[in-house]
Scaffold this active site. Structure first.
Site, PDB file in Angstrom:
ATOM      1  N   TYR A 141      41.818  45.475  38.213  1.00 53.67           N
ATOM      2  CA  TYR A 141      40.685  45.926  37.415  1.00 53.67           C
ATOM      3  C   TYR A 141      40.758  47.423  37.112  1.00 53.67           C
ATOM      4  O   TYR A 141      40.065  47.917  36.231  1.00 53.67           O
ATOM      5  CB  TYR A 141      39.363  45.609  38.119  1.00 53.67           C
ATOM      6  CG  TYR A 141      39.125  44.123  38.364  1.00 53.67           C
ATOM      7  CD1 TYR A 141      40.021  43.165  37.885  1.00 53.67           C
ATOM      8  CD2 TYR A 141      38.028  43.672  39.064  1.00 53.67           C
ATOM      9  CE1 TYR A 141      39.829  41.824  38.122  1.00 53.67           C
ATOM     10  CE2 TYR A 141      37.818  42.313  39.289  1.00 53.67           C
ATOM     11  CZ  TYR A 141      38.732  41.400  38.814  1.00 53.67           C
ATOM     12  OH  TYR A 141      38.532  40.070  39.051  1.00 53.67           O
ATOM     13  N   LYS A 191      49.471  36.509  47.664  1.00 53.26           N
ATOM     14  CA  LYS A 191      50.407  35.624  46.937  1.00 53.26           C
ATOM     15  C   LYS A 191      51.811  36.192  47.160  1.00 53.26           C
ATOM     16  O   LYS A 191      52.499  36.586  46.222  1.00 53.26           O
ATOM     17  CB  LYS A 191      50.084  35.625  45.434  1.00 53.26           C
ATOM     18  CG  LYS A 191      48.895  34.803  45.024  1.00 53.26           C
ATOM     19  CD  LYS A 191      49.173  33.335  44.892  1.00 53.26           C
ATOM     20  CE  LYS A 191      50.002  32.990  43.682  1.00 53.26           C
ATOM     21  NZ  LYS A 191      50.306  31.543  43.654  1.00 53.26           N
ATOM     22  N   ASP A 223      46.186  30.316  46.668  1.00 50.41           N
ATOM     23  CA  ASP A 223      45.945  28.942  46.179  1.00 50.41           C
ATOM     24  C   ASP A 223      45.428  28.068  47.324  1.00 50.41           C
ATOM     25  O   ASP A 223      44.489  27.294  47.156  1.00 50.41           O
ATOM     26  CB  ASP A 223      47.204  28.289  45.603  1.00 50.41           C
ATOM     27  CG  ASP A 223      48.346  29.239  45.368  1.00 50.41           C
ATOM     28  OD1 ASP A 223      48.452  30.243  46.102  1.00 50.41           O
ATOM     29  OD2 ASP A 223      49.134  28.971  44.459  1.00 50.41           O
ATOM     30  N   ASP A 247      37.279  38.486  44.122  1.00 50.15           N
ATOM     31  CA  ASP A 247      36.263  38.213  43.111  1.00 50.15           C
ATOM     32  C   ASP A 247      36.130  36.692  42.921  1.00 50.15           C
ATOM     33  O   ASP A 247      35.037  36.113  42.990  1.00 50.15           O
ATOM     34  CB  ASP A 247      36.715  38.889  41.801  1.00 50.15           C
ATOM     35  CG  ASP A 247      35.649  38.877  40.734  1.00 50.15           C
ATOM     36  OD1 ASP A 247      34.547  38.367  41.006  1.00 50.15           O
ATOM     37  OD2 ASP A 247      35.916  39.365  39.620  1.00 50.15           O
ATOM     38  N   ASP A 251      33.116  34.006  44.570  1.00 48.91           N
ATOM     39  CA  ASP A 251      32.248  33.197  43.698  1.00 48.91           C
ATOM     40  C   ASP A 251      32.383  31.716  44.053  1.00 48.91           C
ATOM     41  O   ASP A 251      31.403  30.970  44.049  1.00 48.91           O
ATOM     42  CB  ASP A 251      32.595  33.417  42.220  1.00 48.91           C
ATOM     43  CG  ASP A 251      31.884  34.646  41.654  1.00 48.91           C
ATOM     44  OD1 ASP A 251      31.316  35.413  42.462  1.00 48.91           O
ATOM     45  OD2 ASP A 251      31.898  34.843  40.432  1.00 48.91           O
TER      46      ASP A 251
END
Ligand code: NAD
Length: 384
Positions: A141, A191, A223, A247, A251
């Protein structure tokens, strides 16, 4: 205590839910003899309309002169045009960066009374109580270059994912400290099978684990973490991960609780104090906000659930001001209101006594006066 709180409601349901938190804080002030001074300022789309900036200098000055920030939410369809150079979300991103808020703590707790609101089977979620620690000021970001352009071969865009070992170490340290005060299990999510930043993340985390030999460290691919959160969420105690994975995974975690309207968060520039004391004045303030957005689909209808915002105010009392009992009183008031069947639409599952935003805020504030409490959220309260 005499405390200055910057209240930045923002857009959509942001101002609606923060107004209820202020009611509840006022009730806390009356019961425990604290003086809260609220200073408000525009942020997000509302601020763009008023000043052309998503975080005006005046708002930033209010924030810097306060002991903590209570934030609502920013964004909405009015400012969604991708061609507009300034976006409401710039307001919260700049705030996080300016205040150095590198650790975002998002507790995920299932209220047994709301288990029917969850899309998951009750037996899968009944013991769920974990915290996601999300890195907040680095990663995709913020990384440069970040741009979109067009050349003879067509349109292209780039975002950059970069982390330094210092950025990784400081947030993973917060997570280890938290795990140490809870059930002593830490899952670090990355990852590393495909990304260099993840390989560095795993290396630094493993090195740091030597200092925290009493905490059980597990590395997990993002994952797999996404799968485990919906299939076996009770294995988690503390999860730590980089900005974008955090993020998305937080959620996802919100949904297993049944509603975005129930989950608070804290964004900190240092580890939570462990001595029960208020943070020293003069440092940059921490920021507390519900994890949900501005919910334009329900904004202005008076039906938003303010509990995530009110629980964020409880986190503020506990972690910025060391006001443990006061935080417990807020959590106990919410718990008792839910136990007595009071609901907002999002958590009603077609039953209960359904109330609007302001009514439920009054109800929770009213209970502060008389509620009795023990340490309801023991693992998190143990932090200070
Ligand atoms: P959202 O969280 O605003 O809404 C998702 C869904 O949850 C909607 O159906 C909404 O009605 C519901 N919901 C959210 N909060 C609720 C509450 N308190 N009570 C009842 N229902 C609630 O996410 P979105 O729709 O993806 O985003 C809307 C806007 O919010 C976008 O502009 C986005 O950029 C912005 N956003 C801002 C923040 C922030 O300010 N920190 C965070 C996330 C999204």
């Amino acid at each position: 205590m005499d405390l200055r709180i910057a209240v930045l409601g923002g857009d959509g349901i942001g101002p609606e839910v923060t107004a209820e938190s202020v009611k509840v804080l006022d009730a806390i002030g009356r019961r425990y003899g604290h003086e809260f001074t609220y200073i408000t300022g525009p942020v997000g789309g509302t601020a763009i309309d008023m000043t052309g900036s998503a975080l005006p200098a005046d708002t930033m000055n209010i924030v810097l002169g306060s002991d903590a920030v209570l934030f609502g939410a920013v964004g909405g369809p009015k400012w969604d045009n991708p061609e507009i150079p300034i976006r409401p979300e710039d307001g919260i991103l700049k705030l996080r960066k300016n205040l150095g808020l590198f650790a975002n703590l998002r507790p995920c707790k299932i209220y047994p009374q709301l288990i029917d609101s969850s899309p998951l089977k009750p037996e899968r979620i009944q013991d769920v109580d974990f915290i996601i620690v999300r890195e907040l000021t680095g990663g995709l970001y913020f990384g440069k270059p970040k741009r979109k352009w067009e050349n003879s071969r067509g349109r292209r865009a780039v975002d950059t994912l970069a982390y330094t070992e210092k950025e990784i170490e400081r947030v993973v340290r917060v997570a280890f400290e938290l795990a140490r005060r809870r059930r002593k299990v830490l899952h670090s999510v990355d990852k590393m099978n495909v990304m260099e930043t993840s390989r560095l993340w795993r290396e630094v985390t493993s090195e740091l684990s030597v200092e925290f030999h009493d905490v059980e460290l597990h590395h997990m691919l993002a994952d797999n973490a996404a799968i485990q959160i919906v299939t076996n969420p009770s294995v988690f105690d503390v999860i730590v991960t980089e900005n974008m994975f955090g993020d998305i995974l937080s959620d996802e975690s919100a949904v297993i609780g049944g509603s975005m309207g129930m989950l608070p968060s804290a964004s900190l520039a240092s580890a939570p104090p462990t001595d029960g004391k208020k943070r020293r004045r003069g440092g940059k303030p921490a920021l507390y906000e519900p994890i949900h957005g501005s919910a334009p689909d329900i904004a202005g209808r008076g039906i938003a659930n303010p509990m995530a915002s009110i629980l964020s105010a409880a986190m503020m009392l506990r972690w910025s001001f060391g006001l443990q009992e006061e935080a417990d009183a807020i959590e106990a008031s919410i718990d008792s209101a839910i136990s007595d069947g009071y609901r907002t639409v999002d958590i009603s599952s077609g039953g209960g006594n359904v109330m609007g935003t302001s009514q439920i805020g009054d109800m929770i504030a009213g209970r502060i006066r008389t509620v009795s409490y023990t340490h309801l959220t023991l693992p998190t309260s143990d932090l200070v």
